[in-house]
Write a protein that holds these residues in place. Structure first.
Motif, PDB file in Angstrom:
ATOM      1  N   VAL A  13       0.636  -1.087   0.266  1.00 41.03           N
ATOM      2  CA  VAL A  13       0.238  -0.188   0.251  1.00 41.03           C
ATOM      3  C   VAL A  13       1.093   1.122  -0.445  1.00 41.03           C
ATOM      4  O   VAL A  13       1.748   2.068   0.836  1.00 41.03           O
ATOM      5  N   HIS A  14       0.885   1.882  -1.037  1.00 37.94           N
ATOM      6  CA  HIS A  14       1.449   3.779  -0.831  1.00 37.94           C
ATOM      7  C   HIS A  14       0.589   4.844  -0.858  1.00 37.94           C
ATOM      8  O   HIS A  14      -0.401   4.127  -1.504  1.00 37.94           O
ATOM      9  N   THR A  15       0.859   5.743  -0.394  1.00 34.40           N
ATOM     10  CA  THR A  15      -0.214   6.647   0.072  1.00 34.40           C
ATOM     11  C   THR A  15       0.329   7.615  -0.938  1.00 34.40           C
ATOM     12  O   THR A  15       1.306   8.219  -0.785  1.00 34.40           O
ATOM     13  N   LEU A  16      -0.721   7.816  -1.688  1.00 34.85           N
ATOM     14  CA  LEU A  16       0.095   8.994  -2.743  1.00 34.85           C
ATOM     15  C   LEU A  16       0.049  10.396  -1.643  1.00 34.85           C
ATOM     16  O   LEU A  16      -0.902  10.640  -1.238  1.00 34.85           O
ATOM     17  N   ALA A  17       0.843  11.132  -2.149  1.00 34.75           N
ATOM     18  CA  ALA A  17       1.368  12.184  -1.799  1.00 34.75           C
ATOM     19  C   ALA A  17       0.019  13.525  -1.337  1.00 34.75           C
ATOM     20  O   ALA A  17      -1.077  13.293  -2.350  1.00 34.75           O
ATOM     21  N   ASP A  18       0.274  14.111  -0.451  1.00 32.87           N
ATOM     22  CA  ASP A  18      -1.441  14.948  -0.088  1.00 32.87           C
ATOM     23  C   ASP A  18      -0.865  16.328  -0.895  1.00 32.87           C
ATOM     24  O   ASP A  18      -1.211  17.196  -0.388  1.00 32.87           O
ATOM     25  N   THR A  22      -1.569  17.812  -7.664  1.00 33.42           N
ATOM     26  CA  THR A  22      -0.971  17.162  -8.528  1.00 33.42           C
ATOM     27  C   THR A  22      -2.002  15.899  -8.139  1.00 33.42           C
ATOM     28  O   THR A  22      -2.619  14.917  -9.859  1.00 33.42           O
ATOM     29  N   TYR A  23      -2.645  15.254  -7.675  1.00 29.92           N
ATOM     30  CA  TYR A  23      -3.004  14.224  -6.786  1.00 29.92           C
ATOM     31  C   TYR A  23      -5.101  14.804  -7.001  1.00 29.92           C
ATOM     32  O   TYR A  23      -6.077  13.953  -7.089  1.00 29.92           O
ATOM     33  N   GLY A  24      -5.305  15.934  -6.960  1.00 29.83           N
ATOM     34  CA  GLY A  24      -6.330  16.203  -7.023  1.00 29.83           C
ATOM     35  C   GLY A  24      -7.530  15.664  -6.142  1.00 29.83           C
ATOM     36  O   GLY A  24      -6.826  15.736  -4.597  1.00 29.83           O
ATOM     37  N   GLY A  25      -8.894  15.203  -6.485  1.00 35.89           N
ATOM     38  CA  GLY A  25      -9.286  14.937  -4.577  1.00 35.89           C
ATOM     39  C   GLY A  25      -8.346  12.913  -4.311  1.00 35.89           C
ATOM     40  O   GLY A  25      -9.358  12.550  -3.232  1.00 35.89           O
ATOM     41  N   HIS A  26      -7.419  13.162  -5.221  1.00 40.62           N
ATOM     42  CA  HIS A  26      -7.101  11.179  -4.174  1.00 40.62           C
ATOM     43  C   HIS A  26      -6.069  12.031  -4.254  1.00 40.62           C
ATOM     44  O   HIS A  26      -5.167  11.132  -3.051  1.00 40.62           O
ATOM     45  N   ALA A  27      -5.635  13.079  -3.254  1.00 35.91           N
ATOM     46  CA  ALA A  27      -4.354  13.425  -2.613  1.00 35.91           C
ATOM     47  C   ALA A  27      -3.925  12.427  -1.296  1.00 35.91           C
ATOM     48  O   ALA A  27      -5.259  12.327  -0.857  1.00 35.91           O
ATOM     49  N   GLY A  28      -3.454  11.763  -1.060  1.00 35.35           N
ATOM     50  CA  GLY A  28      -3.211  10.956   0.536  1.00 35.35           C
ATOM     51  C   GLY A  28      -3.726   9.887   0.421  1.00 35.35           C
ATOM     52  O   GLY A  28      -3.803   9.363   1.728  1.00 35.35           O
ATOM     53  N   TYR A  46     -10.215   3.476  -1.871  1.00 34.74           N
ATOM     54  CA  TYR A  46     -11.038   4.450  -0.681  1.00 34.74           C
ATOM     55  C   TYR A  46     -10.797   3.861   0.423  1.00 34.74           C
ATOM     56  O   TYR A  46     -11.150   4.687   1.087  1.00 34.74           O
ATOM     57  N   GLU A  47     -10.945   2.504   0.658  1.00 40.24           N
ATOM     58  CA  GLU A  47     -10.402   2.265   2.572  1.00 40.24           C
ATOM     59  C   GLU A  47      -9.116   1.674   2.527  1.00 40.24           C
ATOM     60  O   GLU A  47      -9.032   0.932   1.702  1.00 40.24           O
ATOM     61  N   THR A  48      -9.355   1.711   3.404  1.00 41.20           N
ATOM     62  CA  THR A  48      -7.081   1.460   4.027  1.00 41.20           C
ATOM     63  C   THR A  48      -7.729   0.119   4.128  1.00 41.20           C
ATOM     64  O   THR A  48      -6.861  -1.333   3.862  1.00 41.20           O
ATOM     65  N   ALA A  49      -8.191  -0.139   4.336  1.00 38.55           N
ATOM     66  CA  ALA A  49      -8.406  -2.306   4.810  1.00 38.55           C
ATOM     67  C   ALA A  49      -8.861  -2.462   3.642  1.00 38.55           C
ATOM     68  O   ALA A  49      -8.039  -3.600   3.178  1.00 38.55           O
TER      69      ALA A  49
END
Length: 120
Positions: A13-18, A22-28, A46-49
């Motif tokens: 699991v890699h978290t996009l930069a906040d 760059t990532y719009g609504g997908h940041a973080g 959308y869910e970490t689990a």
């Protein structure tokens, strides 16, 4: 042996930069990548689990294949034992154990086929 058509694990699991620029609504948000982070396996989750479960898929598939193989081995051993067993009580217990292993083996094989795309 069938060749895997999926990207080999391990997956992480890699978290996009906040960074909304760059990532719009997908940041973080989490994504799934190969261990080295070079190949994206799955876009935003959308869910970490869910991301953790997806990332564990290659390891779980390998474990399930090993379990199914061992269950098959025990079914075969118990079948051989049944051929040599004269005591009806022992035969019954051995047959019950064999049937229990069979009951576990079949769903494991079915899930493996589904994961490998051969169970359609």
């Amino acid at each position: 042996m069938q060749k895997n058509n999926y990207t080999p694990g391990p997956w992480n699991v890699h978290t996009l930069a906040d960074d909304p620029h760059t990532y719009g609504g997908h940041a973080g948000m989490p994504i799934i990548t190969t261990e080295d982070g070079e190949t994206e396996i799955c876009g935003v989750v959308y869910e970490t689990a869910d991301a953790d479960l997806i990332a564990a898929a290659p390891d779980m598939l390998a474990a399930l294949k090993l379990i199914a193989c061992r269950l098959e081995l025990w079914v075969n051993i118990l079948n051989l034992s049944l051929e040599d067993e004269d005591d009806p009580h022992e035969r019954g217990e051995t047959a019950q154990a064999r049937d229990s292993f069979c009951a576990l083996k079949e769903p494991a094989r079915a899930a493996t086929r589904q994961a490998e795309g051969t169970g359609r």
